[in-house]
Design an enzyme around this catalytic site. Sequence first.
Site, mmCIF file in Angstrom:
data_model
loop_
_atom_site.group_PDB
_atom_site.id
_atom_site.type_symbol
_atom_site.label_atom_id
_atom_site.label_comp_id
_atom_site.label_asym_id
_atom_site.label_seq_id
_atom_site.Cartn_x
_atom_site.Cartn_y
_atom_site.Cartn_z
ATOM 1 N N SER A 267 0.806 -1.216 0.000
ATOM 2 C CA SER A 267 0.000 0.000 0.000
ATOM 3 C C SER A 267 0.840 1.267 0.000
ATOM 4 O O SER A 267 0.347 2.331 -0.378
ATOM 5 C CB SER A 267 -0.917 0.014 1.230
ATOM 6 O OG SER A 267 -0.148 0.059 2.414
ATOM 7 N N CYS A 268 2.090 1.187 0.427
ATOM 8 C CA CYS A 268 2.881 2.410 0.627
ATOM 9 C C CYS A 268 3.674 2.841 -0.598
ATOM 10 O O CYS A 268 3.460 3.927 -1.133
ATOM 11 C CB CYS A 268 3.810 2.219 1.821
ATOM 12 S SG CYS A 268 2.939 2.077 3.392
ATOM 13 N N PHE A 269 4.621 1.997 -1.036
ATOM 14 C CA PHE A 269 5.475 2.417 -2.137
ATOM 15 C C PHE A 269 4.671 2.803 -3.392
ATOM 16 O O PHE A 269 4.873 3.878 -3.943
ATOM 17 C CB PHE A 269 6.489 1.328 -2.477
ATOM 18 C CG PHE A 269 7.646 1.225 -1.516
ATOM 19 C CD1 PHE A 269 7.673 1.948 -0.334
ATOM 20 C CD2 PHE A 269 8.716 0.389 -1.799
ATOM 21 C CE1 PHE A 269 8.733 1.843 0.551
ATOM 22 C CE2 PHE A 269 9.788 0.271 -0.917
ATOM 23 C CZ PHE A 269 9.790 1.003 0.246
ATOM 24 N N LYS A 271 1.466 3.677 -3.856
ATOM 25 C CA LYS A 271 0.600 4.840 -3.668
ATOM 26 C C LYS A 271 1.415 6.104 -3.449
ATOM 27 O O LYS A 271 1.117 7.164 -4.023
ATOM 28 C CB LYS A 271 -0.338 4.611 -2.488
ATOM 29 C CG LYS A 271 -1.316 5.761 -2.235
ATOM 30 C CD LYS A 271 -2.340 5.391 -1.183
ATOM 31 C CE LYS A 271 -1.783 5.430 0.214
ATOM 32 N NZ LYS A 271 -1.532 6.815 0.689
ATOM 33 N N ASP A 272 2.453 6.013 -2.619
ATOM 34 C CA ASP A 272 3.215 7.212 -2.292
ATOM 35 C C ASP A 272 4.032 7.717 -3.477
ATOM 36 O O ASP A 272 4.120 8.932 -3.716
ATOM 37 C CB ASP A 272 4.141 6.934 -1.102
ATOM 38 C CG ASP A 272 3.364 6.726 0.193
ATOM 39 O OD1 ASP A 272 2.137 6.918 0.170
ATOM 40 O OD2 ASP A 272 3.984 6.360 1.213
#
Length: 431
Positions: A267-269, A271-272
């Site tokens: 979810s992090c890399f 999306k960010d």
Amino acid sequence: MHVSIVGSGYVGTTVAACLADLGHDVVNVEIDEGIVETINAGEAPIHETGLTDRIAEHAGTTLRATTDYAEVRDTDVTLLCLPTPQANDGSLDLAIMQAGSESLGRALAEKDDDHLVVVKSTVLPGTTEDVVGPILEEESGKRIGNGLELAMNPEFLRMGTAVSDFLEPDKVVVGATSEGAAATLRELYAPIVEREETDLVETDIREAELIKYANNAFLASKVSLVNELGNISKEYGADAYEVLEAVGLDDRISERFMRSGLGWGGSCFPKDVDALRAGARGQGYDPALLDAVVAVNDAQPRRLVDLLETHVSLEGARIAVLGLSFKPGTDDIRKSRALDVLEYLEARGARAVAYDPVAVENVREKHPNLEVEYADSAAAALEGADGAVVATDWPEFDDLAFDGMARRVVVDGRRIDVDEADLEVYEGLTW
């Protein structure tokens, strides 16, 4: 300290349980009644190492969940841990954050004492002050600096190690415009920042917002560069792991995030990096390097299937796919590279049989149209298979027996421990 947390997703639940573990009194405010009931029953709504035990220990005493925003009035500080999903163009969809801020502001309108609101969700610079702040002021009738304080405190939690990441971080970042807000957060995190290994970074709000994006963009870029070097190593017949192990000895580079393979997900890399790219374009800057980082990452699943097809005719073949979560230790399948592998196999006429220790039900529920058979063990997935791919490096995949396969052909995207003598073909994606 009395703490309220708005949102009981992956971040909110982990933060709540860990703050309770530190001795704070914590209430989770969540609109999903099912999640509220789960937490109050002492159970974890997500799969995360160490989380279930902490919720079970503190539920009903220093940790509880509710759907009632009025509970925030009895707390000193509220952490906003709300999802900020991607819009179609990669930018952030702030609808949930805005709705949560509205509900929080209305609840705080009836509180006499001052209250600190902290944005912990990952948001682009300006969101805390220009979006959340004005909503809180309008709904509460108070003003930032007069009845309300505002701060930004990004999270750096990795799925599978989130509890230890929270309790034993390398840094805690506090973005605040007032000494009172900063002092409250120093008190909240005192048991953590007193550790010699943890740095406390105090800065303004916009810098705190951007630190999270810069952190993840740098790590994602490192992984894509490692994969690019791994792909080049493969073309030369060299072992990328030996090459990069030596490179990691350079203290300017370090050995962390040097495992080449199928690429990053979660979810992090994704999306960010996408949000930062979209934000940069909105500011008139073309983020060419980050575009290349994403392109390299997105190509790895296709390369894995291409490599398999050099050994197995995929049309009508039974292919075992080992692993579905984006990394071991979690049931999260968001942007998992395994899903891309399944789609490429389906497009080439293969019959995929997939196994994962914890993520199968998530795939069934969220990707019902995938043409895939699910196995209840790695051995069952491998039975009669014409080939296998490794998409997630779960520890239980090390030293597997492949004797039940029709053809013992394995293409590994994660470098598990394999006795190559037991196989007809063993190929690593980048080694």
